[in-house]
Design a protein around this motif. Structure first.
Motif, mmCIF file in Angstrom:
data_model
loop_
_atom_site.group_PDB
_atom_site.id
_atom_site.type_symbol
_atom_site.label_atom_id
_atom_site.label_comp_id
_atom_site.label_asym_id
_atom_site.label_seq_id
_atom_site.Cartn_x
_atom_site.Cartn_y
_atom_site.Cartn_z
ATOM 1 N N ASP A 33 4.924 -0.483 10.188
ATOM 2 C CA ASP A 33 5.145 0.592 9.277
ATOM 3 C C ASP A 33 3.977 0.623 8.287
ATOM 4 O O ASP A 33 3.997 -0.409 7.437
ATOM 5 N N GLN A 34 3.260 1.503 8.249
ATOM 6 C CA GLN A 34 1.868 1.456 7.478
ATOM 7 C C GLN A 34 2.093 1.384 5.930
ATOM 8 O O GLN A 34 1.388 0.660 5.021
ATOM 9 N N GLU A 35 3.232 1.818 5.479
ATOM 10 C CA GLU A 35 3.520 1.591 3.962
ATOM 11 C C GLU A 35 3.885 0.258 3.780
ATOM 12 O O GLU A 35 3.722 -0.456 2.770
ATOM 13 N N ALA A 36 4.721 -0.600 4.628
ATOM 14 C CA ALA A 36 5.034 -1.788 4.527
ATOM 15 C C ALA A 36 3.874 -2.587 4.670
ATOM 16 O O ALA A 36 3.711 -3.632 4.171
ATOM 17 N N VAL A 37 2.869 -2.343 5.533
ATOM 18 C CA VAL A 37 1.721 -3.017 5.739
ATOM 19 C C VAL A 37 0.797 -3.001 4.497
ATOM 20 O O VAL A 37 0.259 -3.926 4.037
ATOM 21 N N ALA A 38 0.777 -1.972 3.917
ATOM 22 C CA ALA A 38 -0.042 -1.548 2.860
ATOM 23 C C ALA A 38 0.637 -2.629 1.504
ATOM 24 O O ALA A 38 -0.184 -3.161 0.792
ATOM 25 N N GLN A 39 1.849 -2.755 1.532
ATOM 26 C CA GLN A 39 2.476 -3.625 0.580
ATOM 27 C C GLN A 39 2.174 -4.947 0.613
ATOM 28 O O GLN A 39 1.799 -5.741 -0.302
ATOM 29 N N ARG A 40 2.034 -5.440 1.985
ATOM 30 C CA ARG A 40 1.886 -6.702 2.209
ATOM 31 C C ARG A 40 0.328 -7.011 1.849
ATOM 32 O O ARG A 40 -0.047 -7.836 1.564
#
Length: 189
Positions: free
Chosen positions: A146-153
């Motif tokens: 999930d790109q939003e979750a990847v961006a957070q990481r």
């Protein structure tokens, strides 16, 4: 995770407890795996060590991935396998850090608390694909697409990179820690 690792153009990894498998010596890998799998038969441990060490070939291929490792200071100071194993491991770490595609930073104890305390985080940049994250604990791992979750990481990793020592200061700390891992000689009687 191994398949992602083999396809990655860039691998960025933070570890808080042990050396990343891509940087482990066979001796440290064996001791680490024996700790993680205390009831596994010797042959199974040896097979896992071989698999872990075989993964390192990607660091030496003609076009290796760009690798950025952030190691919590605890990784350097936790005695796994005894002084001789740790000294060899830290020496190997310094050698890997000399490769132009490998950057190593240390997150010192003095940095205090941080967002990834207690786990490990890997970010993969894949040729022709979206970035992927991998969260890992001692007993499990989870691929995150999930790109939003990847961006957070990604943000978490960037914060860790900002808190860590520079590569040059990290090398100096690693060299100093290596001197702490001189095996003791038995007293002469």
């Amino acid at each position: 995770m191994i398949e992602l690792e083999s396809r990655a153009a860039i691998i960025e990894k933070y570890v808080g407890a042990t050396f990343p498998g891509l940087l482990q010596t066979p001796e440290l890998a064996e001791h680490s795996l024996r700790c993680g799998f205390p009831h596994a038969p010797g042959a199974e441990i040896q097979a896992m060590v071989k698999a872990r060490i075989d993964r390192q070939v990607l660091l030496d291929r003609a076009k290796p991935p760009r690798c950025w490792f952030i190691l919590d200071e605890a990784v350097l100071r936790r005695p796994v396998g005894g002084p001789a194993v740790m000294r060899d491991q830290v020496s190997s770490l310094l050698e890997r850090g000399m490769q132009s595609h490998v950057t190593i930073q240390v997150l010192p104890f003095t940095a205090g608390g941080h967002i990834e305390a207690g786990g490990s985080l890997t970010l993969f940049t894949i040729h022709g694909g979206p970035p992927v994250a991998y969260d890992e604990s001692s007993q499990s791992g989870m691929i995150i697409e999930d790109q939003e979750a990847v961006a957070q990481r990604r943000e978490n990793y960037d914060l860790l990179r900002a808190m860590a020592l520079s590569p040059r200061d990290s090398e100096a700390m690693i060299r100093a820690v290596m001197e702490d891992w001189i095996p003791c000689q038995p007293p002469r009687t």
